[in-house]
Scaffold this active site. Structure first.
Site, short mmCIF file in Angstrom:
data_model
loop_
_atom_site.label_atom_id
_atom_site.label_comp_id
_atom_site.label_asym_id
_atom_site.label_seq_id
_atom_site.Cartn_x
_atom_site.Cartn_y
_atom_site.Cartn_z
N LYS A 18 33.99 31.39 40.98
CA LYS A 18 33.37 31.89 42.22
C LYS A 18 32.15 32.70 41.83
CE LYS A 18 34.20 36.30 42.20
NZ LYS A 18 34.11 37.62 42.36
N VAL A 104 37.37 35.45 30.72
CA VAL A 104 38.32 36.31 31.42
C VAL A 104 37.65 37.65 31.76
CG1 VAL A 104 40.52 37.53 31.09
CG2 VAL A 104 40.26 35.18 30.28
N ALA A 105 38.07 38.28 32.86
CA ALA A 105 37.53 39.58 33.30
C ALA A 105 36.01 39.55 33.36
CB ALA A 105 38.00 40.71 32.37
N GLY A 107 33.90 38.53 36.40
CA GLY A 107 33.13 38.54 37.65
C GLY A 107 33.00 37.20 38.33
N ILE A 108 33.61 36.16 37.77
CA ILE A 108 33.58 34.85 38.44
C ILE A 108 34.99 34.44 38.86
CG2 ILE A 108 31.38 33.96 37.60
CD1 ILE A 108 32.87 32.57 35.33
N GLY A 109 35.86 35.44 38.94
CA GLY A 109 37.16 35.22 39.57
C GLY A 109 38.12 34.35 38.78
N SER A 112 41.70 35.11 39.52
CA SER A 112 41.97 34.87 40.95
C SER A 112 41.92 33.37 41.25
CB SER A 112 40.92 35.57 41.80
OG SER A 112 40.83 36.92 41.46
N ASP A 145 40.32 38.85 45.41
CA ASP A 145 39.54 37.62 45.37
C ASP A 145 40.39 36.36 45.54
OD1 ASP A 145 36.93 38.46 45.16
OD2 ASP A 145 36.98 38.60 42.97
O1 C5P Z 1 42.42 43.16 43.85
P1 C5P Z 1 41.99 43.14 42.41
O2 C5P Z 1 43.15 43.31 41.47
O3 C5P Z 1 41.13 42.01 42.07
O4 C5P Z 1 41.07 44.43 42.24
C1 C5P Z 1 40.92 45.10 41.02
C2 C5P Z 1 40.47 46.52 41.30
O5 C5P Z 1 39.13 46.51 41.77
C3 C5P Z 1 41.26 47.28 42.34
O6 C5P Z 1 42.37 47.91 41.78
C4 C5P Z 1 40.24 48.28 42.85
O7 C5P Z 1 40.14 49.37 41.96
C5 C5P Z 1 38.95 47.51 42.77
N1 C5P Z 1 38.57 46.87 44.03
C6 C5P Z 1 38.09 47.66 45.06
N2 C5P Z 1 37.74 47.07 46.25
C7 C5P Z 1 37.83 45.72 46.41
C8 C5P Z 1 38.31 44.91 45.36
C9 C5P Z 1 38.68 45.52 44.17
O8 C5P Z 1 37.97 48.87 44.95
N3 C5P Z 1 37.48 45.18 47.56
#
Ligand code: C5P
Length: 295
Positions: A18, A104-105, A107-109, A112, A145
């Site tokens: 993504k 991994v880790a 920014g392109i998901g 997810s 995501d």
């Molecule tokens: O949901 P996900 O595990 O991908 O998000 C990782 C971290 O990124 C969350 O724990 C949060 O700290 C941050 N985040 C956020 N707001 C979002 C998405 C992610 O603050 N909309």
């Protein structure tokens, strides 16, 4: 098509990268999650997941980035499988293979997209159809995501990732993705962000060509780029290197980084640019492709 089941091969799903063409942080909720406004699209660059019926759930990763995945026990794919069993009452298992082509880790998901592909693949494998609300809730619980990756179509994403509005038709653009080889922690990037919030800037009209899309995107930005660059200055170097490629229309970071992207008028121009970038930065992950308009 994101899914295929050739008569000779296993059931498979693509987990496409993504790309956040822009990403505005518009607020912060009481629980600490951030409200976003982002145009999210998908590239034809993907991990590939395979699924076979088994007694238990197992996840086996291969491919260039397999070693960077967390242990199988707390893998997002494993949690997706467990979650789908919980909401459907399914008791069978699945042997899940991940051909990990995406960093991994980054920014392109990747994680997810893998979790979303696991949900799609396992629904087909087990022939289960959970209630849409239960599936949406599971997807969001797996990660902000995951809902957008489950749909796999270009959308304006708002809320913390749960509100998805279809984007107008987008022109076919050439795309280069570049990752300088650093993994960035999303929570850390959000934590380091300072300053105010941006306003949401979705658009209704369909940009007629790549140059117009790039011009509209230039009025927007990725609000996570400054804190990510602060953590990893090589991200700024990556954007600069993309911005210097011949024919580039726009260069920007995706998500919380470190993967950056560049848009081009067409695929041959993007492919030429990717070749010169690989030549200049032999250690970087550089992929070329197009933005796909549907899953
Ligand atoms: O949901 P996900 O595990 O991908 O998000 C990782 C971290 O990124 C969350 O724990 C949060 O700290 C941050 N985040 C956020 N707001 C979002 C998405 C992610 O603050 N909309």
């Amino acid at each position: 098509m994101a899914a295929d089941r050739p008569s000779t091969g296993p059931l498979a799903e693509r987990a496409r990268a993504k790309v956040n063409l822009y990403l505005h942080v518009t607020g912060r909720r009481a629980d600490g999650y951030h409200e976003l406004d982002s145009l999210v699209v998908f590239a034809d660059v993907a991990d590939r997941l395979t699924f076979a019926l088994a007694d238990d759930i197992s996840v086996h990763a291969s491919g260039p980035f397999a070693a960077m995945l967390p242990p199988a026990g707390d893998n997002l794919v494993r949690r997706a499988a467990d979650g789908l069993r919980a909401i459907t009452g399914e008791t069978r298992g699945a042997a899940i293979g991940i051909d990990k082509q995406l960093p991994v880790a980054s920014g392109i998901g990747g994680g997810s997209a893998d979790a979303a592909a696991a949900l799609r693949g396992l629904m087909r494998l087990w022939q289960v159809a959970p209630a849409p609300e239960a599936l949406a809730e599971l997807a969001l619980a797996l990660g902000a995501d995951v809902p957008v990756c489950l749909g796999g179509r270009p959308v304006f994403l708002t809320g913390v990732g749960e509100t998805l509005v279809p984007a107008p038709p987008l022109p076919r653009c050439g795309l280069v993705l570049a990752n300088p080889g650093v993994a960035v922690s999303t929570p850390e990037v959000f934590r380091r962000r300072d300053g105010g919030y941006s306003r949401p800037m979705p658009f209704d009209a369909a940009p007629p060509d790549p140059a117009t899309l790039a011009a509209w995107l230039r009025d927007r930005r990725n609000d996570l780029a400054p804190p990510a660059q602060h953590l990893e200055p090589v991200i700024a170097e990556t954007i600069d290197a993309l911005a210097a490629l011949p024919g580039v229309l726009l260069a920007r970071m995706s998500g919380s980084g470190a993967t950056c992207f560049a848009l081009f008028a067409d695929e041959p121009t993007a492919a030429d640019a990717a070749r010169s970038l690989r030549h200049l930065h032999t250690g970087w992950w550089v992929e070329t492709g197009v933005i796909e308009s549907a899953s």
